[in-house]
Design a protein around this motif. Structure first.
Motif, PDB file in Angstrom:
ATOM      1  N   ARG A 188       0.830  -1.212   0.000  1.00 37.09           N
ATOM      2  CA  ARG A 188       0.000   0.000   0.000  1.00 37.09           C
ATOM      3  C   ARG A 188       0.862   1.258   0.000  1.00 37.09           C
ATOM      4  O   ARG A 188       0.783   2.099   0.884  1.00 37.09           O
ATOM      5  N   HIS A 189       1.707   1.324  -1.031  1.00 37.33           N
ATOM      6  CA  HIS A 189       2.587   2.484  -1.221  1.00 37.33           C
ATOM      7  C   HIS A 189       3.438   2.748   0.025  1.00 37.33           C
ATOM      8  O   HIS A 189       3.548   3.876   0.505  1.00 37.33           O
ATOM      9  N   ARG A 190       4.008   1.654   0.547  1.00 39.43           N
ATOM     10  CA  ARG A 190       4.966   1.661   1.665  1.00 39.43           C
ATOM     11  C   ARG A 190       4.341   2.009   3.016  1.00 39.43           C
ATOM     12  O   ARG A 190       5.056   2.061   4.021  1.00 39.43           O
ATOM     13  N   SER A 191       3.041   2.256   3.059  1.00 38.67           N
ATOM     14  CA  SER A 191       2.429   2.617   4.341  1.00 38.67           C
ATOM     15  C   SER A 191       2.346   1.413   5.280  1.00 38.67           C
ATOM     16  O   SER A 191       2.462   1.573   6.496  1.00 38.67           O
ATOM     17  N   LEU A 192       2.166   0.216   4.739  1.00 38.30           N
ATOM     18  CA  LEU A 192       2.099  -0.989   5.569  1.00 38.30           C
ATOM     19  C   LEU A 192       3.450  -1.680   5.678  1.00 38.30           C
ATOM     20  O   LEU A 192       3.811  -2.182   6.740  1.00 38.30           O
ATOM     21  N   VAL A 193       4.165  -1.749   4.568  1.00 38.49           N
ATOM     22  CA  VAL A 193       5.473  -2.423   4.538  1.00 38.49           C
ATOM     23  C   VAL A 193       6.411  -1.623   3.639  1.00 38.49           C
ATOM     24  O   VAL A 193       5.988  -1.102   2.604  1.00 38.49           O
TER      25      VAL A 193
END
Length: 626
Positions: A188-193
């Protein structure tokens, strides 16, 4: 024939007289926002598959495997299209296949994973077995987590090492591209990982994962030559087209996540940028992979996808070196987790769901083609089962229905006999809708299918109506074209005509579909109503044709015209709706209830939709006629 709606380039199949409408503007949603598309070089893909195909043959292979060849192009053609350059293509340009894959098949997001899956599907390769290196706990690299700090921002981290990787330019590009695809998809566009990859030979363990004040973090970021303080780096990247969209993830936090090696060399500032010191290159042999996350489950999936996909290039094929992650609380974990998940599924469930009879050996053979090792098993009550050994690369296998679906794909959808389930009966409303479609088509009207979402202006202002708080509003809409659910079918038909005003006249179109209205008696606060709408546009208004269509609809419905106004049939009354011309409109009353309106569309409304010819329109709530 085919027609196109004013908001989408997607053609809509209809059963009406030949007519083709043009699309006035580009597709707002792309091909399918939920389906990732990967670009792979055709020649390199065929080399990896060990076989060449024509475009048609490869498209067929993709379809039977459950993916889709979306486009055949070249890299130069893509660049020319982006820059709007009109130039003839060269014969020596590399052919690029753009392939659409299921959104949950993270293992297919790069050429390596796709080629391996297709080789197994074509029985040219056996399913690989992934394993951890047997290096012992004393020799294992350690990652120490300052959890009392990281819990404030990104609490989790998972790590692994790929030893003896043999990169070339194509493999390296694919490795980087897989990270980008995962960042866009499951991360999710680096928001989760956020994924960080490093040249292990430039670092020295043990490593630490901390969260510090941005004033206390200094390092040289990737592709830069000078050192930045973390808060300075945030300001620096606000002008970077690629990285500025990730800054909001940590920008307002009092602490920033950061990774160090034993010499306090910064590995990365997740989820923004890696350090230049440990940057990987074509010469990198040992790759250290770390994934920081707010969602531990997704972090494990991402790490497993990275290491299982590229472990085939390791010196010891399909072998991954683990790393021990230790938290301040004393908890310790070994990553990656390559445990095989066993799922037992009744054979009867699979065969009954698909609609074909298969022996258990056939089921296990088909599952092996889909990268799912399986064997026969027996339950405690002597029920025949299939035990599926789900490998760590297949995070998409969550439920027995997933297993059944893979068996159906391997068996071939075209090989499944067509049958009509005896238990399924059409709803009366759907039956009525189909009968009305046939009747209206015989009156030489063409069916259109428009969006159920529309703008607030479409619902009210463009129809000369004031907002009476009857519409369902979309929270935080992505586009002003989709601000709420339509309360009538009229805007969609008018938009279609306005977008095709140069089409030969008359234009006679109709739509049968749902509108959404607020309804306090419903538990969700709103309800759908099934409406029918038809529009005539030509040199004359065609009011008499629309009036005749109303009479015909009521005739085939068996509803008599009762001019005296009793409750046994229908009649029409004078109405004053703002979207119609005064004195040239009527309301339809059925059994004492108002069920619709028809009339000549008001010139101001026509002007709002950029229509220059007169139009007549009817809209009926057909649910009220049941």
């Amino acid at each position: 024939s085919l027609l196109q709606s004013p908001l989408s380039r997607s053609p809509i199949l209809i059963a009406s007289p030949p007519l083709r409408f043009n699309n006035p503007r580009p597709n707002l949603t792309g091909n399918n926002p939920t389906m990732p598309i990967i670009s792979v070089g055709r020649d390199r893909l065929f080399a990896a598959l060990g076989e060449s195909y024509t475009n048609e043959e490869f498209e067929d292979l993709c379809l039977v495997f459950g993916i889709e060849l979306d486009a055949v192009t070249t890299e130069k053609a893509i660049i020319r299209k982006e820059k709007h350059i009109k130039e003839e293509s060269d014969d020596d340009e590399e052919v690029i296949y753009k392939i659409e894959i299921p959104a949950n098949r993270y293992d297919l997001l790069c050429l390596e994973g796709l080629a391996q899956a297709l080789r197994i599907f074509n029985k040219k390769e056996v399913i690989p077995t992934y394993k951890l290196s047997d290096i012992g706990n004393d020799n294992m690299l350690k990652m120490n987590v300052r959890s009392y700090q990281t819990c404030q921002i990104r609490p989790y981290i998972v790590c692994a090492v790929l030893r003896g990787v043999a990169f070339d330019e194509a493999r390296y590009s694919s490795f980087i591209d897989l990270q980008d695809k995962l960042h866009q998809n499951i991360c999710r566009h680096r928001s989760l990982v956020a994924i960080g990859t490093h040249d292990l030979d430039t670092l020295r363990g043990p490593f630490t994962y901390e969260a510090l004040s941005p004033m206390d973090i200094n390092f040289v970021p990737l592709k830069q030559t000078k050192s930045f303080r973390a808060d300075e780096l945030i300001e620096f990247y606000k002008s970077d087209l690629k990285l500025k969209k990730y800054l909001h993830i940590i920008e307002s936090s009092p602490v920033f996540p950061v990774l160090y090696d034993s010499k306090r060399t910064v590995l990365s500032l997740p989820p923004i940028i890696n350090g230049a010191h440990s940057a990987i290159s074509l010469q990198t042999k040992n790759v250290f992979i770390e994934c920081t996350a707010t969602d531990l489950t997704k972090a494990k999936i991402v790490l497993n996808t990275m290491v299982t996909t590229f472990s085939e290039y390791c010196e010891k094929k399909f072998e991954i070196e683990p790393i021990e992650v230790t938290y301040d609380s004393g908890e310790s974990y070994i990553y990656p987790d390559l445990a095989v998940y066993d799922m037992e599924v009744p054979v009867s469930y699979i065969t009954d769901s698909i609609g074909v009879y298969l022996e258990v050996e056939e089921v296990t053979s088909l599952l092996n083609l889909m990268q799912l090792p399986a064997e026969r098993s027996i339950s405690s009550d002597n029920q025949c089962l299939v035990k599926v050994h789900v490998p760590p690369s297949r995070s998409d296998m969550l439920h027995p229905c997933d297993v059944m679906g893979k068996v159906a794909i391997a068996y071939g959808y075209n090989n499944i006999p067509t049958r009509k389930p005896a238990s399924i009966k059409p709803l009366p409303l759907n039956e009525l809708s189909d009968l009305l479609r046939l009747e209206i088509a015989m009156n030489v009207y063409t069916e259109v299918v428009t969006w159920i979402l529309c703008s607030h202006k479409d619902n009210f202002a463009l129809l000369n109506r004031e907002d009476n708080n009857s519409a369902v509003i979309i929270g935080n809409p992505r586009s002003t074209d989709f601000e709420g659910a339509r309360t009538r079918l009229m805007p969609g038909l008018l938009k279609t005509v306005g977008s095709n005003k140069d089409h030969p006249k008359p234009i006679k179109i109709y739509e049968i579909g749902d509108v959404t209205l607020l309804n306090e008696t419903k538990d969700v606060g709103a309800s759908n109503r099934h409406h029918l709408a038809a529009l005539h546009c030509g040199a004359t208004s065609g009011f008499e044709l629309i009036h005749g269509l109303v009479d015909r609809i009521m005739e085939v419905m068996g509803v008599p015209f009762i001019p005296t106004g009793d409750n046994t049939g229908y009649y029409i009354n004078r109405s004053e709706e703002p979207e119609f011309l005064t004195g040239r409109q009527a309301s339809i009353i059925y059994k004492g209830k108002h069920v619709g309106n028809f009339g000549i569309v008001h010139p101001q409304v026509l002007n709002n939709f950029d229509i220059t010819d007169p139009c007549s329109f009817v809209e009926i709530d057909i649910e009220a006629l049941l």
